[in-house]
Structures are given as structure tokens and as C-alpha cells.
Write a protein that holds these residues in place. Structure first.
Motif, short mmCIF file in Angstrom:
data_model
loop_
_atom_site.label_atom_id
_atom_site.label_comp_id
_atom_site.label_asym_id
_atom_site.label_seq_id
_atom_site.Cartn_x
_atom_site.Cartn_y
_atom_site.Cartn_z
N GLY A 1 0.80 -1.21 0.00
CA GLY A 1 0.00 0.00 0.00
C GLY A 1 0.83 1.26 0.00
O GLY A 1 1.98 1.27 0.47
N TYR A 2 0.27 2.29 -0.59
CA TYR A 2 0.82 3.65 -0.43
C TYR A 2 -0.36 4.49 0.05
O TYR A 2 -1.26 4.81 -0.72
CB TYR A 2 1.41 4.19 -1.73
N PRO A 3 -0.40 4.82 1.34
CA PRO A 3 -1.60 5.43 1.93
C PRO A 3 -1.72 6.92 1.65
O PRO A 3 -0.75 7.56 1.21
CB PRO A 3 -1.38 5.19 3.43
N GLY A 4 -2.88 7.47 1.94
CA GLY A 4 -3.02 8.92 2.03
C GLY A 4 -2.20 9.38 3.23
O GLY A 4 -2.17 8.70 4.26
N LEU A 5 -1.51 10.51 3.11
CA LEU A 5 -0.62 10.99 4.18
C LEU A 5 -1.23 12.22 4.85
O LEU A 5 -2.13 12.86 4.29
CB LEU A 5 0.76 11.32 3.59
N ARG A 6 -0.73 12.55 6.04
CA ARG A 6 -1.26 13.72 6.76
C ARG A 6 -1.23 14.98 5.89
O ARG A 6 -2.19 15.72 5.81
CB ARG A 6 -0.44 13.99 8.03
N GLU A 7 -0.09 15.21 5.24
CA GLU A 7 0.04 16.44 4.44
C GLU A 7 -0.30 16.20 2.97
O GLU A 7 -0.18 17.11 2.15
CB GLU A 7 1.46 17.00 4.57
N ARG A 8 -0.68 14.97 2.65
CA ARG A 8 -1.02 14.67 1.26
C ARG A 8 -2.06 13.55 1.29
O ARG A 8 -1.75 12.39 1.03
CB ARG A 8 0.23 14.23 0.52
N PRO A 9 -3.33 13.90 1.62
CA PRO A 9 -4.36 12.87 1.79
C PRO A 9 -4.61 12.05 0.53
O PRO A 9 -5.12 10.93 0.62
CB PRO A 9 -5.62 13.68 2.15
N GLU A 10 -4.24 12.61 -0.62
CA GLU A 10 -4.45 11.89 -1.88
C GLU A 10 -3.34 10.86 -2.14
O GLU A 10 -3.40 10.12 -3.13
CB GLU A 10 -4.55 12.87 -3.05
N GLY A 11 -2.33 10.78 -1.26
CA GLY A 11 -1.26 9.81 -1.46
C GLY A 11 -0.31 10.23 -2.57
O GLY A 11 -0.24 11.41 -2.93
#
Ligand code: FDP
Ligand code: ZN
Length: 284
Positions: A214-224
Motif C-alpha cells: 500500500g501507499y496510503p493517504g498521508l497527513r500532508e497529502r491525503p491523496e497519497g
């Protein structure tokens, strides 16, 4: 009439040795960036240009879209198929001489489209051996590509193994959401970590040993980070055809349609049990 999907697969397979040989001496960055704002290596541009020429040369292919260029390129003919490619996925691995790949999807109709419009998908993996995995009509086939571009089937009907073994998740850990980090702490007590930084190579470990990537949505980049059309759709199509599941965190990636060509998405593929648990963890 000849089989246009087979023609696309043949074109990608016969281009693979050229892409591979072209890696040598193309390890430096170009001046520009791709439409996602990422620096491009000479090898990214070289692979993109080779694939554009070879795929648009097929009469049935009317459009070529790539992670490395902004618009869809149209052919003059009257073909009905569109091909979307990630010409050199994981190309930042070129500097450290680790694996990378070429990813493609064949769509019946214009782009962007839903993953459900995919007719076939596949990837080439430039590992110690050059291999190709193709999903079509619910069947996944793995071949070895020789230096002359010819293919030998090595697995007729590739399916995920029964037992999941490995996991790999992208993004910096402090950037993970609490819900995702909680999920990972469960997974890491059950599976062993395999992360190489090239999606195709990492997903091929899941196809081989079972598990989840997986490559998740990130705190500063919710779109991953990964692109829905160029990476999400084809890899989801392959893994689902091999008996696994895919998700953007809520639903199958194949049920998602990007509004823009280069749209990003959180991406998870692998064993259905792990993808289901991921969706449940993210909805809490
Ligand atoms: P890369 O930037 O090298 O092209 O396509 C994006 C991608 O590689 C994927 O292949 C890979 O899974 C991901 O990025 C790796 O990102 P991180 O460097 O953030 O781990
Ligand atoms: Zn990629």
C-alpha cells in the motif's frame, strides 16, 4: 481480424529489452518535471517515447496517455482503444540499481475512464530477469521476456498464494494517519516487511508470496502519491484478476474514475482479508 489487445501486449513486450538496455547511460535527471511535479530521468523520457511510437503504430490504438506527459496523444487512424502507461515505474531506483518496471492498461474508450473499462493490463518487471505479467479476461499470465523481446509463459494462471507472507507500505511513518498506523502495527506482527520503493516490484512480491502492498493517504497529502489511472487501475486489475483485492481505502480502485488524467489516490492491493481489514481500520 487480428487481436488488438494481443498487439498491445506484444508491443510492450518487444519494447522491454530496449527500455532495459536504455537504462544504461540514462541515469541522470532531465531539466523538467512530469505532470505530477516529479523530476524525470532521461530513462523515464526514453521509455515514454519508445512506448508512444510503438503503441500508436498499432491501427486499433487511437490514444496514448502516460504518467510522463500532460495530454493524451491521439493517432490519426480510426482505432477505438486507448493505452495508459507508467513507462518506468520506480525509476528513482535506477540510481541505486534496484528493480523497476513498466505498467500499462488498455481501455475501450476515451481517457480518463473508470477501471471497469479496462480490457487488459500488465507490467514488465526489470529485475534480475525481465518478466511480464498480463491480466485479461480474468486470467493472469506470467512470462519471461528474452533479449529479442520474445516471451515464454512460466505461469499459466497466476493467483495469489493461499497464505499471506509479506507487506510493504510507502510514505514516511510520521506522515501516516493514526488509523493507518494502528493497522500497520497489527500487520507487522503477522507478516514480514518487504519494501523496495518501486510499486511494480513490491506488488510482484505480494503476487509471489502473498500479503499486502500500500501507499496510503498521508497527513500532508491525503491523496497519497500514486496515480489512479497510470498505477492504480492496472495494478488493481492485475491483483483482482489474480484473486486478490484492491482499495483506495474505501472501495475497489477499479470502481474509481479520475476527474483528471494525473489524479493521485491512496492505493492498497493484496489478499482480500488484509484489504478488508484496512478498509475497516480506516473507517473507524
Ligand atoms: P518512483 O517515484 O521512483 O517512480 O511511481 C511512484 C513510485 O516510484 C512507486 O513506484 C513507488 O511505489 C513509490 O513511488 C515510492 O515512493 P517513496 O519513495 O515515497 O517510497
Ligand atoms: Zn509509477
Amino acid at each position: 481480424m487480428s487481436d488488438p489487445i494481443a498487439a498491445v501486449v506484444d508491443a510492450v513486450a518487444s519494447t522491454a529489452p530496449d527500455v532495459r538496455e536504455g537504462l544504461v547511460g540514462r541515469r541522470t535527471y532531465e531539466a523538467g518535471a512530469n505532470p505530477s511535479g516529479e523530476r524525470q530521468l532521461e530513462a523515464d523520457v526514453y521509455a515514454d517515447e519508445l512506448l508512444e511510437a510503438r503503441l500508436l503504430d498499432i491501427d486499433a490504438v487511437t490514444g496514448y496517455a502516460s504518467e510522463e506527459r500532460e495530454p493524451v496523444v491521439r493517432a490519426d487512424g480510426e482505432g477505438q482503444y486507448f493505452v495508459a502507461t507508467d513507462p518506468l515505474d520506480g525509476s528513482s531506483n535506477l540510481r541505486s540499481n534496484n528493480a523497476m518496471g513498466t505498467l500499462f492498461g488498455v481501455y475501450d474508450g476515451t481517457l480518463p475512464a473508470s477501471g471497469d473499462d479496462l480490457l487488459a493490463s500488465g507490467f514488465v518487471l526489470y529485475g534480475p530477469i525481465t518478466t511480464m505479467v498480463v491480466a485479461r479476461d480474468g486470467v493472469v499470465t506470467e512470462s519471461v521476456i528474452d533479449g529479442d523481446g520474445s516471451r515464454r509463459v512460466v505461469t499459466e494462471n497466476l493467483t495469489l498464494p493461499d497464505e499471506p507472507t509479506v507487506y510493504g507500505f510507502g510514505g514516511r511513518v510520521p506522515q501516516w494517519t493514526d488509523a493507518f498506523a494502528d493497522y500497520v502495527s497489527e500487520v507487522e506482527s503477522e507478516l514480514k516487511l518487504r519494501y523496495g520503493g518501486a510499486m511494480i516490484a513490491d506488488v510482484n512480491q505480494v503476487l509471489t508470496y502473498g500479503g499486502i502492498f500500500g501507499y496510503p493517504g498521508l497527513r500532508e497529502r491525503p491523496e497519497g502519491k500514486l496515480r489512479l489511472l497510470f498505477e492504480g487501475h492496472p495494478i488493481a486489475h492485475i491483483v483482482e484478476s489474480a484473486g486478490g483485492a484492491s482499495s483506495n481505502g474505501e472501495r475497489s480502485l477499479l470502481a474509481c474514475t479520475p476527474e483528471e488524467l494525473h489524479e493521485r489516490t491512496p492505493l492498497f492491493v493484496g489478499h482480500e482479508t488484509y484489504v478488508d481489514r484496512l478498509e475497516a481500520a480506516l473507517s473507524r
